[in-house]
Design a protein around this motif. Structure first.
Motif, short mmCIF file in Angstrom:
data_model
loop_
_atom_site.label_atom_id
_atom_site.label_comp_id
_atom_site.label_asym_id
_atom_site.label_seq_id
_atom_site.Cartn_x
_atom_site.Cartn_y
_atom_site.Cartn_z
N VAL A 1 13.37 15.17 29.57
CA VAL A 1 14.50 15.05 28.64
C VAL A 1 15.09 13.65 28.74
N LYS A 2 15.16 13.11 29.96
CA LYS A 2 15.67 11.75 30.15
C LYS A 2 14.71 10.70 29.58
N VAL A 3 13.42 10.98 29.60
CA VAL A 3 12.44 10.08 28.97
C VAL A 3 12.67 10.04 27.46
N VAL A 4 12.91 11.19 26.85
CA VAL A 4 13.17 11.26 25.41
C VAL A 4 14.44 10.47 25.08
N ARG A 5 15.49 10.61 25.89
CA ARG A 5 16.73 9.85 25.68
C ARG A 5 16.49 8.35 25.84
#
Length: 88
Positions: free
Chosen positions: A73-77
């Motif tokens: 999820v942090k990679v997507v952000r």
């Protein structure tokens, strides 16, 4: 100094696309899951050139989280900050 064991480790390739220019962004990364701590999952990302048109991506980026899902999820952000869509 705390001691920990690495439960799981894998090499990952993380890709994204710049929609308007149709340029691909590639990161080579190492995903590690440890058996201790508040954030036991870490992802060390290293950029694979060439850079997309009109801007440069960071050469290295590190992400930590409580689970593998949290890290991705942090990679997507991280990609969304640059206007890149995550594709893997």
């Amino acid at each position: 100094m705390p001691r920990y064991n690495i439960i799981f480790e894998s090499n990952e390739e993380i890709c994204g696309i710049v929609p308007k220019a149709y340029d691909w962004v590639h990161y080579k990364s190492i995903l590690k899951v440890k058996d201790v701590g508040k954030n036991p999952v870490s992802l060390e990302m290293t950029f694979i050139p060439p850079h997309p048109f009109a801007f440069n991506m960071p050469e290295a980026h590190s992400i930590k989280g409580s689970s593998i899902t949290d890290v991705y999820v942090k990679v997507v952000r991280f990609f969304n900050k640059f206007g890149i869509e995550f594709r893997n």
